[in-house]
Design a protein around this motif. Structure first.
Motif, mmCIF file in Angstrom:
data_model
loop_
_atom_site.group_PDB
_atom_site.id
_atom_site.type_symbol
_atom_site.label_atom_id
_atom_site.label_comp_id
_atom_site.label_asym_id
_atom_site.label_seq_id
_atom_site.Cartn_x
_atom_site.Cartn_y
_atom_site.Cartn_z
ATOM 1 N N ARG A 15 57.520 -18.383 4.954
ATOM 2 C CA ARG A 15 58.466 -19.466 5.238
ATOM 3 C C ARG A 15 57.826 -20.834 4.959
ATOM 4 O O ARG A 15 58.433 -21.737 4.399
ATOM 5 N N THR A 16 56.557 -20.959 5.343
ATOM 6 C CA THR A 16 55.835 -22.225 5.118
ATOM 7 C C THR A 16 55.667 -22.502 3.632
ATOM 8 O O THR A 16 55.873 -23.631 3.142
ATOM 9 N N LEU A 17 55.279 -21.462 2.866
ATOM 10 C CA LEU A 17 55.101 -21.625 1.428
ATOM 11 C C LEU A 17 56.420 -21.976 0.751
ATOM 12 O O LEU A 17 56.474 -22.816 -0.168
ATOM 13 N N HIS A 18 57.494 -21.314 1.210
ATOM 14 C CA HIS A 18 58.810 -21.596 0.639
ATOM 15 C C HIS A 18 59.220 -23.043 0.916
ATOM 16 O O HIS A 18 59.755 -23.732 0.036
ATOM 17 N N GLN A 20 57.177 -25.544 1.460
ATOM 18 C CA GLN A 20 56.315 -26.410 0.655
ATOM 19 C C GLN A 20 56.792 -26.476 -0.791
ATOM 20 O O GLN A 20 56.783 -27.548 -1.426
ATOM 21 N N ARG A 21 57.237 -25.328 -1.335
ATOM 22 C CA ARG A 21 57.734 -25.320 -2.709
ATOM 23 C C ARG A 21 59.006 -26.144 -2.828
ATOM 24 O O ARG A 21 59.222 -26.862 -3.810
ATOM 25 N N ARG A 22 59.889 -26.048 -1.822
ATOM 26 C CA ARG A 22 61.122 -26.836 -1.850
ATOM 27 C C ARG A 22 60.814 -28.329 -1.789
ATOM 28 O O ARG A 22 61.407 -29.132 -2.514
ATOM 29 N N LEU A 23 59.861 -28.693 -0.922
ATOM 30 C CA LEU A 23 59.481 -30.108 -0.813
ATOM 31 C C LEU A 23 58.855 -30.613 -2.116
ATOM 32 O O LEU A 23 59.126 -31.747 -2.562
ATOM 33 N N ARG A 27 60.297 -33.531 -4.409
ATOM 34 C CA ARG A 27 59.496 -34.697 -4.795
ATOM 35 C C ARG A 27 59.485 -34.886 -6.308
ATOM 36 O O ARG A 27 59.585 -36.007 -6.809
ATOM 37 N N SER A 28 59.365 -33.765 -7.051
ATOM 38 C CA SER A 28 59.384 -33.846 -8.508
ATOM 39 C C SER A 28 60.719 -34.367 -9.003
ATOM 40 O O SER A 28 60.788 -35.207 -9.913
ATOM 41 N N LEU A 29 61.799 -33.843 -8.386
ATOM 42 C CA LEU A 29 63.130 -34.300 -8.773
ATOM 43 C C LEU A 29 63.312 -35.784 -8.447
ATOM 44 O O LEU A 29 63.899 -36.537 -9.232
ATOM 45 N N TRP A 30 62.771 -36.215 -7.321
ATOM 46 C CA TRP A 30 62.867 -37.615 -6.913
ATOM 47 C C TRP A 30 62.079 -38.510 -7.880
ATOM 48 O O TRP A 30 62.553 -39.561 -8.298
ATOM 49 N N ARG A 31 60.873 -38.059 -8.234
ATOM 50 C CA ARG A 31 60.073 -38.830 -9.195
ATOM 51 C C ARG A 31 60.784 -38.931 -10.535
ATOM 52 O O ARG A 31 60.802 -39.986 -11.179
#
Length: 272
Positions: A15-18, A20-23, A27-31
């Protein structure tokens, strides 16, 4: 019990890794969105008419003292109107740098207001010259500058007139570079260097015509010998000197013109 603990730990880790991947994806999409917006804004700003070079009034020339502004404009092709961002400053600099009248060219953009700034360093003509290309001038390095480049220039009075090199060519550039300093400090004024005959370079000086021969490496010694002959007009009238031969500067030769024949007149007969 142990298996349940291990299973819950794995689920939490997944769940934590998932998360982190979503975040990371967000962030990439925001950049990407910010970068796209900035690029779009930049393209929009660059398309403003305020960034357009419409005519020569938006070109600022600096450093030209001999060449006129119009002559500088003719050295590079620039069509109007044109966005200041589409103009290649490097291409303009390289194109203008090919002119023998210029030694350095720097081109830059100015945004407020939109202008193109061209700073040049001109070659300084120090002697008149004639070549197979026609008439022109020489600078200290022996670069030939066609006189047509200075037609309608700013300060034509600044162009040299006192020293001329006839028959100049690339074969004499090294000679010029090495010996111009000797010419400036020569004890006898040299008016003209004639290199049209490579087997016998000649000088026109205050003492008359001087033959140098083909060995140009001894030019400093030849000028030194010529300086020792400064008092020659006190012994021989200049109009009697045909030429001075300094082919061997250690043994200068003086060729005199034959004396003018005396005109014979019939004696007057007195009438008785």
């Amino acid at each position: 019990m142990t298996e349940m603990i291990v299973s819950d730990s794995l689920k939490n880790r997944r769940r934590t890794l998932h998360t982190q991947r979503r975040l990371k994806a967000l962030r990439s999409l925001w950049r990407f969105s910010i970068l796209s917006g900035l690029v779009g804004a930049l393209i929009w700003i660059m398309s403003w008419p305020e960034w357009t070079i419409r005519d020569q009034s938006q070109i600022v020339l600096q450093g030209n003292q001999l060449l006129s502004d119009q002559q500088i404009y003719q050295l590079f092709p620039l069509k109007f109107p044109q966005s200041i961002w589409q103009i290649s400053t490097r291409q303009i600099s390289q194109s203008m740098g090919q002119s023998p009248a210029l030694s350095q060219v720097a081109v830059s953009r100015q945004l407020f207001p939109a202008q193109l700034v061209i700073a040049v360093v001109e070659r300084q003509p120090i002697a008149v010259a004639t070549t197979a290309q026609g008439a022109g001038y020489l600078d200290l390095n022996g670069t030939f500058i066609p006189s047509k480049l200075y037609q309608g220039g700013k300060t034509p009075r600044a162009l040299p007139t006192t020293l001329a090199f006839l028959g100049y060519g690339p074969q004499y550039q090294s000679f010029w570079q090495k010996n111009y300093a000797y010419l400036r400090s020569a004890p006898v004024t040299v008016h003209t260097i004639n290199g049209t005959n490579p087997s016998n370079m000649m000088l026109s000086t205050d003492l008359g015509l001087v033959y140098l021969g083909a060995n140009l490496s001894q030019f400093p010694q030849q000028l030194e010998t010529l300086g020792k002959m400064k008092r020659l007009p006190g012994r021989v009238p200049l109009q009697r000197i045909n030429y001075i031969d300094l082919t061997n500067p250690a043994q200068p030769l003086l060729q005199l013109k034959p004396p003018a024949p005396k005109s014979s007149q019939d004696p007057k007969v007195k009438k008785s």
